[in-house]
Design a protein around this motif. Structure first.
Motif, PDB file in Angstrom:
ATOM      1  N   VAL A   1      -8.699  -6.413  -9.615  1.00  0.00           N
ATOM      2  CA  VAL A   1      -7.557  -7.102  -9.025  1.00  0.00           C
ATOM      3  C   VAL A   1      -7.700  -7.123  -7.507  1.00  0.00           C
ATOM      4  O   VAL A   1      -8.172  -6.164  -6.894  1.00  0.00           O
ATOM      5  CB  VAL A   1      -6.236  -6.402  -9.421  1.00  0.00           C
ATOM      6  CG1 VAL A   1      -5.041  -7.067  -8.731  1.00  0.00           C
ATOM      7  CG2 VAL A   1      -6.050  -6.441 -10.934  1.00  0.00           C
ATOM      8  N   GLU A   2      -7.296  -8.231  -6.907  1.00  0.00           N
ATOM      9  CA  GLU A   2      -7.313  -8.363  -5.450  1.00  0.00           C
ATOM     10  C   GLU A   2      -6.043  -7.716  -4.896  1.00  0.00           C
ATOM     11  O   GLU A   2      -4.989  -8.332  -4.800  1.00  0.00           O
ATOM     12  CB  GLU A   2      -7.360  -9.845  -5.065  1.00  0.00           C
ATOM     13  CG  GLU A   2      -7.353 -10.111  -3.563  1.00  0.00           C
ATOM     14  CD  GLU A   2      -8.625  -9.682  -2.868  1.00  0.00           C
ATOM     15  OE1 GLU A   2      -8.602  -8.615  -2.241  1.00  0.00           O
ATOM     16  OE2 GLU A   2      -9.625 -10.409  -2.966  1.00  0.00           O
ATOM     17  N   TYR A   3      -6.131  -6.419  -4.564  1.00  0.00           N
ATOM     18  CA  TYR A   3      -4.983  -5.680  -4.048  1.00  0.00           C
ATOM     19  C   TYR A   3      -4.829  -5.899  -2.543  1.00  0.00           C
ATOM     20  O   TYR A   3      -5.783  -6.233  -1.845  1.00  0.00           O
ATOM     21  CB  TYR A   3      -5.132  -4.181  -4.316  1.00  0.00           C
ATOM     22  CG  TYR A   3      -5.158  -3.803  -5.774  1.00  0.00           C
ATOM     23  CD1 TYR A   3      -4.090  -4.100  -6.612  1.00  0.00           C
ATOM     24  CD2 TYR A   3      -6.256  -3.139  -6.323  1.00  0.00           C
ATOM     25  CE1 TYR A   3      -4.112  -3.741  -7.958  1.00  0.00           C
ATOM     26  CE2 TYR A   3      -6.285  -2.775  -7.662  1.00  0.00           C
ATOM     27  CZ  TYR A   3      -5.210  -3.075  -8.472  1.00  0.00           C
ATOM     28  OH  TYR A   3      -5.235  -2.732  -9.792  1.00  0.00           O
ATOM     29  N   TYR A   4      -3.623  -5.651  -2.055  1.00  0.00           N
ATOM     30  CA  TYR A   4      -3.340  -5.735  -0.619  1.00  0.00           C
ATOM     31  C   TYR A   4      -3.520  -4.345  -0.017  1.00  0.00           C
ATOM     32  O   TYR A   4      -2.820  -3.397  -0.369  1.00  0.00           O
ATOM     33  CB  TYR A   4      -1.915  -6.226  -0.388  1.00  0.00           C
ATOM     34  CG  TYR A   4      -1.531  -6.362   1.081  1.00  0.00           C
ATOM     35  CD1 TYR A   4      -2.047  -7.394   1.854  1.00  0.00           C
ATOM     36  CD2 TYR A   4      -0.648  -5.467   1.681  1.00  0.00           C
ATOM     37  CE1 TYR A   4      -1.692  -7.535   3.197  1.00  0.00           C
ATOM     38  CE2 TYR A   4      -0.294  -5.598   3.021  1.00  0.00           C
ATOM     39  CZ  TYR A   4      -0.819  -6.628   3.766  1.00  0.00           C
ATOM     40  OH  TYR A   4      -0.468  -6.762   5.094  1.00  0.00           O
ATOM     41  N   HIS A   5      -4.482  -4.207   0.881  1.00  0.00           N
ATOM     42  CA  HIS A   5      -4.728  -2.943   1.568  1.00  0.00           C
ATOM     43  C   HIS A   5      -4.283  -3.082   3.018  1.00  0.00           C
ATOM     44  O   HIS A   5      -4.333  -4.170   3.594  1.00  0.00           O
ATOM     45  CB  HIS A   5      -6.212  -2.578   1.506  1.00  0.00           C
ATOM     46  CG  HIS A   5      -6.725  -2.391   0.110  1.00  0.00           C
ATOM     47  ND1 HIS A   5      -6.470  -1.264  -0.648  1.00  0.00           N
ATOM     48  CD2 HIS A   5      -7.470  -3.207  -0.690  1.00  0.00           C
ATOM     49  CE1 HIS A   5      -7.049  -1.376  -1.833  1.00  0.00           C
ATOM     50  NE2 HIS A   5      -7.654  -2.558  -1.888  1.00  0.00           N
ATOM     51  N   TYR A   6      -3.859  -1.979   3.613  1.00  0.00           N
ATOM     52  CA  TYR A   6      -3.387  -2.051   4.992  1.00  0.00           C
ATOM     53  C   TYR A   6      -3.759  -0.794   5.774  1.00  0.00           C
ATOM     54  O   TYR A   6      -4.049   0.262   5.201  1.00  0.00           O
ATOM     55  CB  TYR A   6      -1.866  -2.270   5.036  1.00  0.00           C
ATOM     56  CG  TYR A   6      -1.042  -1.199   4.354  1.00  0.00           C
ATOM     57  CD1 TYR A   6      -0.570  -0.087   5.048  1.00  0.00           C
ATOM     58  CD2 TYR A   6      -0.710  -1.309   3.005  1.00  0.00           C
ATOM     59  CE1 TYR A   6       0.201   0.877   4.432  1.00  0.00           C
ATOM     60  CE2 TYR A   6       0.062  -0.352   2.365  1.00  0.00           C
ATOM     61  CZ  TYR A   6       0.514   0.743   3.078  1.00  0.00           C
ATOM     62  OH  TYR A   6       1.272   1.696   2.453  1.00  0.00           O
ATOM     63  N   THR A   7      -3.751  -0.938   7.085  1.00  0.00           N
ATOM     64  CA  THR A   7      -4.087   0.157   7.992  1.00  0.00           C
ATOM     65  C   THR A   7      -2.850   1.020   8.227  1.00  0.00           C
ATOM     66  O   THR A   7      -1.732   0.507   8.344  1.00  0.00           O
ATOM     67  CB  THR A   7      -4.565  -0.393   9.349  1.00  0.00           C
ATOM     68  OG1 THR A   7      -5.606  -1.346   9.115  1.00  0.00           O
ATOM     69  CG2 THR A   7      -5.083   0.724  10.235  1.00  0.00           C
TER      70      THR A   7
END
Length: 331
Positions: free
Chosen positions: A124-130
């Motif tokens: 799945v194309e997950y949303y990753h963040y800093t």
């Protein structure tokens, strides 16, 4: 402020907490001179959260390829399946012209398509963040890279008050140079909530936005919120006898019923899943994500002991299996 804004008893326009990436309750404050002694009243956020989780139907989630499979297929990017890329006039144009993801599928051989939908080489194309000191960094490299990849939820997403409001300081009073941007945009909150993991163009995106709007705007000033009242409000369609919808029993939803559940946040999430894998495998992943989501809200000071699952098609099968898995973990 518009003429529809209500003033609090001190004559100030009331403001509300919003939700940030990660589930934090946030409130933007603009500093004034010490000589400004005007007091403002702010309603604190409710202590309870009941997340609403949407599980889409088959092929309703965004998938990406492993680096090895992308190289083997000689693909310029690692998109395995992006339903938003196939929707609307733009998607149809790409298919006809042989460009974009739709164009690739149009020209692909059966072998290539089978390699794209390999359950062992997709995710799945997950949303990753800093993060910066444990908090969301809107201008971090991982955040900015994910924002570019999750444009099916556009940067221009209309704020949905109160939780997904535009909680930024006004232009001219923005972040200090070199400091991380403090507040997320409505689009970034939506992406963190998983809205960009699923097909957003069309019915899914409309449902997510309408549910967010109505479930978090139930009561205003002790009365039903305007979005529920009147002929154009939601009450016109849902506060009716169940027989209207084909129900065999039960009583109509009343205003008092709605008031009883109003003192709570209902953030709307979506969870994409790898639909080419076994449902049994995927259900374990969904169960872990549900448990993690509840744990995250608790760690941010909220009471969170339950979720509401909304499903479409294959998502319903996953919901049943995920529940069985979660129950088994508690035994």
């Amino acid at each position: 402020m518009s003429g529809n804004d209500e003033l609090n008893k001190r004559g100030n326009h009331p403001r509300q907490f919003t939700q940030g990436v990660g589930g934090w309750a946030e409130y933007a404050v603009q500093m004034t001179r010490t000589s400004d002694t005007a007091r403002h009243e702010v309603a604190k956020p409710p202590g309870k959260v009941i997340p609403i989780i949407f599980l889409p139907g088959v092929m309703g989630s965004n998938l990406r390829l492993s680096k090895e499979r992308q190289k083997r297929l000689e693909r310029p990017d690692n998109r395995a399946w992006r339903p938003d890329d196939l929707m609307g006039a733009g998607g149809m144009t790409d298919i006809a012209a042989g460009t974009g993801l739709g164009g690739w599928f149009k020209e692909a051989t059966p072998e290539q398509r089978q390699l794209v939908f390999d359950p062992n080489e997709t995710e799945v194309e997950y949303y990753h963040y800093t993060e910066n000191n444990g908090r969301f960094d809107a201008e971090g490299p991982e955040t900015m890279a994910s924002d570019m990849r999750h444009q099916n939820v556009p940067d221009s997403l209309t704020p949905i008050l109160p939780l997904m409001g535009a909680n930024r300081i006004t232009p001219g009073n923005g972040p200090v140079q070199g400091k991380p941007q403090a507040f997320a945009t409505p689009a970034q909150v939506a992406r963190w909530r998983g809205w960009s993991e699923v097909l957003f163009d069309g019915a899914y995106g409309s449902m997510l936005q309408h549910t967010e709007k109505h479930m978090n705007n139930i009561v205003l000033g002790g009365k039903l919120h305007p979005v529920w009242r009147g002929a154009s409000g939601l009450s016109a369609s849902v506060m009716q006898d169940p027989s209207t919808f084909g129900g065999a029993s039960g009583n109509p939803i009343t205003e008092e019923d709605l008031k009883k559940i109003a003192a709570c946040w209902y953030p709307v999430h979506a969870m994409g899943y790898n639909f080419v894998q076994s449902n049994g495998v995927t259900a374990v992943t969904i169960a872990k994500r549900l448990r993690g989501l509840v744990k995250g809200y608790r760690e941010r000071g909220f009471k969170c002991h339950e979720v509401i699952l909304v499903t479409h098609s294959m998502g319903g099968l996953l919901a049943v299996q995920s529940r069985l898995i979660i129950n088994a973990l508690h035994e």
